[in-house]
Write a protein that holds these residues in place. Structure first.
Motif, mmCIF file in Angstrom:
data_model
loop_
_atom_site.group_PDB
_atom_site.id
_atom_site.type_symbol
_atom_site.label_atom_id
_atom_site.label_comp_id
_atom_site.label_asym_id
_atom_site.label_seq_id
_atom_site.Cartn_x
_atom_site.Cartn_y
_atom_site.Cartn_z
ATOM 1 N N UNK A 1 11.593 -17.512 -18.432
ATOM 2 C CA UNK A 1 11.834 -17.929 -20.516
ATOM 3 C C UNK A 1 11.591 -19.670 -19.978
ATOM 4 N N UNK A 2 12.573 -20.174 -18.649
ATOM 5 C CA UNK A 2 12.734 -21.228 -18.581
ATOM 6 C C UNK A 2 11.255 -22.040 -18.320
ATOM 7 N N UNK A 3 9.799 -21.672 -18.089
ATOM 8 C CA UNK A 3 8.304 -22.179 -18.331
ATOM 9 C C UNK A 3 7.989 -21.099 -19.508
ATOM 10 N N UNK A 4 8.672 -20.382 -19.983
ATOM 11 C CA UNK A 4 7.813 -20.018 -21.208
ATOM 12 C C UNK A 4 8.132 -21.436 -22.388
ATOM 13 N N UNK A 5 9.155 -22.083 -22.483
ATOM 14 C CA UNK A 5 9.512 -23.023 -23.240
ATOM 15 C C UNK A 5 9.141 -23.971 -23.038
ATOM 16 N N UNK A 6 7.595 -23.970 -22.206
ATOM 17 C CA UNK A 6 7.161 -25.874 -22.050
ATOM 18 C C UNK A 6 5.805 -25.307 -22.452
ATOM 19 N N UNK A 7 5.841 -23.768 -21.663
ATOM 20 C CA UNK A 7 4.032 -23.445 -22.183
ATOM 21 C C UNK A 7 4.049 -23.623 -23.482
ATOM 22 N N UNK A 8 5.199 -23.090 -24.130
ATOM 23 C CA UNK A 8 5.139 -23.120 -26.356
ATOM 24 C C UNK A 8 4.951 -24.759 -26.714
ATOM 25 N N UNK A 9 6.128 -25.597 -25.768
ATOM 26 C CA UNK A 9 5.558 -26.984 -26.560
ATOM 27 C C UNK A 9 4.231 -27.150 -26.346
ATOM 28 N N UNK A 10 3.358 -27.186 -25.116
ATOM 29 C CA UNK A 10 2.142 -27.454 -25.137
ATOM 30 C C UNK A 10 1.406 -26.934 -25.824
ATOM 31 N N UNK A 11 1.554 -25.633 -25.952
ATOM 32 C CA UNK A 11 0.407 -24.926 -26.964
ATOM 33 C C UNK A 11 0.689 -25.320 -28.359
ATOM 34 N N UNK A 12 1.658 -25.461 -28.638
ATOM 35 C CA UNK A 12 1.938 -26.144 -30.271
ATOM 36 C C UNK A 12 0.957 -27.040 -30.879
ATOM 37 N N UNK A 13 0.838 -28.416 -29.404
ATOM 38 C CA UNK A 13 0.256 -29.466 -29.773
ATOM 39 C C UNK A 13 -1.607 -29.696 -29.073
ATOM 40 N N UNK B 1 7.506 -13.122 -21.523
ATOM 41 C CA UNK B 1 6.511 -14.131 -21.443
ATOM 42 C C UNK B 1 6.085 -14.337 -23.645
ATOM 43 N N UNK B 2 5.374 -13.146 -23.437
ATOM 44 C CA UNK B 2 5.159 -12.810 -24.965
ATOM 45 C C UNK B 2 5.821 -12.642 -25.396
ATOM 46 N N UNK B 3 6.795 -11.920 -24.639
ATOM 47 C CA UNK B 3 7.464 -11.371 -26.842
ATOM 48 C C UNK B 3 8.541 -13.206 -26.489
ATOM 49 N N UNK B 4 8.515 -13.841 -26.301
ATOM 50 C CA UNK B 4 9.031 -15.093 -25.946
ATOM 51 C C UNK B 4 8.999 -15.769 -26.913
#
Length: 401
Positions: A311-323, A259-262
């Motif tokens: 890895x899948x939920x990390x992609x969603x986590x990143x999207x939320x965090x950006x905005x 998660x952190x690496x991604x």
């Protein structure tokens, strides 16, 4: 006494961001790299303290209960006594609370210390977010992105080290976390200036009446409570699912490190790709990914399956965090930035209470398959709700522009 901003415009920014942001990023890295207790708390409670999974989940939820007060208090204090003083109080108080939690040998003592840890460890978040929100709007997305990136770089370090160190006893994890909190406090004391706008304490309206009239803010908070409940339950159920599958703490730590690496690798790219897109569309798709990823993790049986779900939920986590920070900062009146961002951060804390309770209860009552179905449905519902808020978000953004 009114506190004025001490940021010197003559201090040239690094890579387009003020020195304040880099100092805050350092506190996020240090705090997360040394924040090794929380991800392993459920294993500490079940293995070292011999609590049942349901009781351990409730104690983890107690930390989240303290978090709720922490976010609200941190936002309020950030507007009242300043961002810097609030962050100092949080890091020093967190060190004391973790010492108490690691030393507690009775269930009542564990409960009290857990609430205290939640109340202090996240006190810095709304104050730090308010400091970033005090920056000019064009800098906010990159600044929030840097803080999130630094935190996850630290989180990836914590995942690797904690999984190995846990073999030598969970007590060591508590002392590492205490030292990290003290180090973060030192960075704030030496490097973080006050940013609260001059006169904001005098002009500040009462937060509650303003928010009660702000239906969009209320709706956004409700959707994000649902999202964080879905997202944060994974940190309680994932170690239990992996343990049931015969995988130990070191494997859990390694999977969690993905998660952190991604995030470290992909989040800077995501900032460039997603910053110009509609915030509601980015959030909607991200919530759907988190739901689907959590569902996959619930029905996985081997290391590869668990890693894929992360890895899948990390992609969603990143999207939320950006905005996330920029969106809520844009909703807030200038004199209430701390309060609004405290409320926004409180949605995370409420999810930290509901997530462990809901996740462990579903796992116990409906099994892994039932948990997976619930996660998938939750992601779909959140996707639809966030999309429905799109027109109102566009109108608010246009009005502020």
């Amino acid at each position: 006494m009114t506190t004025t901003s001490t940021i010197d415009p003559a201090h040239r920014p690094h890579l387009g961001l003020p020195k304040l942001v880099w100092a805050l990023a350092a506190t996020h890295f240090v705090g997360r790299a040394g924040g090794v207790v929380r991800s392993f708390l459920v294993l500490y409670l079940t293995q070292a303290q011999h609590l049942s999974p349901a009781t351990a989940g409730a104690v983890v939820a107690a930390v989240g209960l303290g978090d709720i007060g922490s976010q609200l208090l941190g936002g309020w204090l950030g507007d009242r006594i300043g961002r810097r003083n609030t962050m100092l109080a949080g890091f020093l108080g967190g060190a004391a609370a973790l010492t108490a939690l690691g030393s507690a040998d009775s269930l009542p003592g564990i409960w009290v210390a857990a609430v205290g840890a939640g109340l202090t460890l996240e006190l810095f978040r709304p104050a730090g977010s308010a400091a970033v929100a005090d920056l000019p709007a064009p800098q906010r997305i990159r600044a929030f992105g840097l803080l999130y990136w630094a935190a996850n770089l630290g989180f990836s370090v914590a995942g690797v080290t904690a999984g190995v160190l846990a073999k030598h006893g969970y007590g060591l994890l508590f002392w590492i976390n205490v030292l990290a909190s003290l180090a973060a406090a030192l960075i704030v004391w030496r490097r973080v200036p006050e940013t609260r706008p001059a006169g904001s304490a005098r002009m500040r309206q009462a937060l509650l009446p303003v928010v009660r009239r702000d239906r969009l803010m209320i709706a956004m908070m409700a959707v994000h409570v649902g999202y964080f409940t879905l997202f944060l339950q994974t940190f309680t159920t994932l170690p239990l699912l992996m343990t049931a599958g015969g995988l130990g703490p070191a494997t859990y730590g390694a999977v969690l490190t993905l998660n952190g690496i991604a995030v470290v690798a992909l989040q800077p790219v995501a900032v460039r790709l997603l910053a110009g897109r509609n915030a509601h569309a980015v959030s909607a798709v991200s919530m759907l990914l988190v739901g689907l990823g959590a569902a996959l993790g619930a029905v996985s049986h081997g290391t590869a399956g668990f890693a894929g779900s992360v890895l899948i939920w990390t992609l969603g986590q990143i999207g939320i965090a950006v905005r996330f920070g920029d969106t809520f900062a844009g909703l807030a009146p200038a004199e209430l930035r701390g309060g609004y961002l405290g409320l926004a951060s409180a949605t995370w804390s409420i999810g930290a209470v509901l997530g462990p309770l809901a996740g462990t209860a579903l796992l116990e009552l409906a099994g892994a398959t039932g948990l997976g179905v619930a996660c998938a449905i939750g992601g779909i519902v959140l996707f639809a709700a966030q999309r429905a808020l799109g027109p109102a978000l566009r109108r608010r953004t246009a009005a502020h522009d």
